[in-house]
Design an enzyme around this catalytic site. Sequence first.
Site, short mmCIF file in Angstrom:
data_model
loop_
_atom_site.label_atom_id
_atom_site.label_comp_id
_atom_site.label_asym_id
_atom_site.label_seq_id
_atom_site.Cartn_x
_atom_site.Cartn_y
_atom_site.Cartn_z
N SER A 15 11.52 49.51 -0.63
CA SER A 15 10.84 48.50 -1.45
C SER A 15 11.16 48.79 -2.91
CB SER A 15 9.32 48.53 -1.18
OG SER A 15 8.67 47.49 -1.87
N HIS A 42 12.31 44.98 0.52
CA HIS A 42 11.38 43.94 0.07
C HIS A 42 11.98 43.14 -1.07
CE1 HIS A 42 7.61 46.23 1.68
NE2 HIS A 42 8.30 45.65 2.63
N ASP A 135 4.04 49.69 3.95
CA ASP A 135 4.84 48.98 4.95
C ASP A 135 5.86 49.96 5.53
OD1 ASP A 135 5.80 46.94 6.53
OD2 ASP A 135 7.16 46.17 5.00
#
Length: 331
Positions: A15, A42, A135
Amino acid sequence: MNQSGNSMLVVIGASAGGMAALKTLVAQFPKDFPAPVFIVNHMGANTTGEALVKVLNESGSLTCVHARNEQVFEPGHIYLAPSDQHMLIAEGKILVTKGARENRSRPAIDPLFRTAAVAYGNRVIGIILTGYLDDGTSGMMAIKRCGGVCIAQDPEDASYPDMPQSVIANVGADYCVPLAGMGMLLSDLLKRELPERAPAPEDIVIEARIAQRVLSDLSSVEALGEQVPFNCPDCGGVLWKVTEGEILRYRCHTGHAFSASALLTQQTVKIEETLWVALRMFEERQNLLVTMSHNESKKTPSSTSQRAKDSQVHIDRIRAMLRSTDKDAHT
């Protein structure tokens, strides 16, 4: 590629700070890298991801492309999840779907990890890199439960240590290494002889099917956990609590899924949106009351002006709540 499910796969989640980390990692892969590599980084729905594809192609020896639905994958290639779509793994092919967001993200890391674990079991090597929140933690738990290998970037080596720290704390990484050591580690792991893989646990299979939109119904979600008395902030549906060891997650029957921290963050976002609407409505009401008071007779006592002043009290309170909500969102 071997379609029997005995080939190895490498799945990577990143991310914030992901582009630099991925650039460093793929530069270590040799031309004859013996496994396909799947990456979720992401990104916003309004970005294309082309910049990352270009960087990865320029950084290493392997070809990097955006994944396509039903694409048959091959060793020695890198497949990047496209913008605003999930990338999932089935036997020998990629599935690209517009499924519900997980942990506020699409593409999300958990669906990739979870579906890879179901399809390839102990043939999966999962890597979690730099990023905020958590996540990838649930997906890495699925990989671990299916016999795969869990690798976390050393948090001290990560630009944003939240994601690797969450995996280490909640799953227990098999290897915790800095980026510079991952290439050699992968080369060693991909040479191992592995036993036959065992079937995936049923709860992981159910969640993988939900991600593929094969099923999304009440009985399926009820099999995963217990209903709780609050709603999905994305669709308003009822939520079910799913517990995996120390990991606490929530799902609605339409497919949205959240870790506890992601749910709290999304609730904060929705509260802020509601407060902005309330602020606008109170300011419009105050402006209308002020206009009405100017048009009233000077000789007639009126409460309109006082009501406009009272509205300012509510406006000040909402502004104070917005300041507090903004601080919570950045904590």
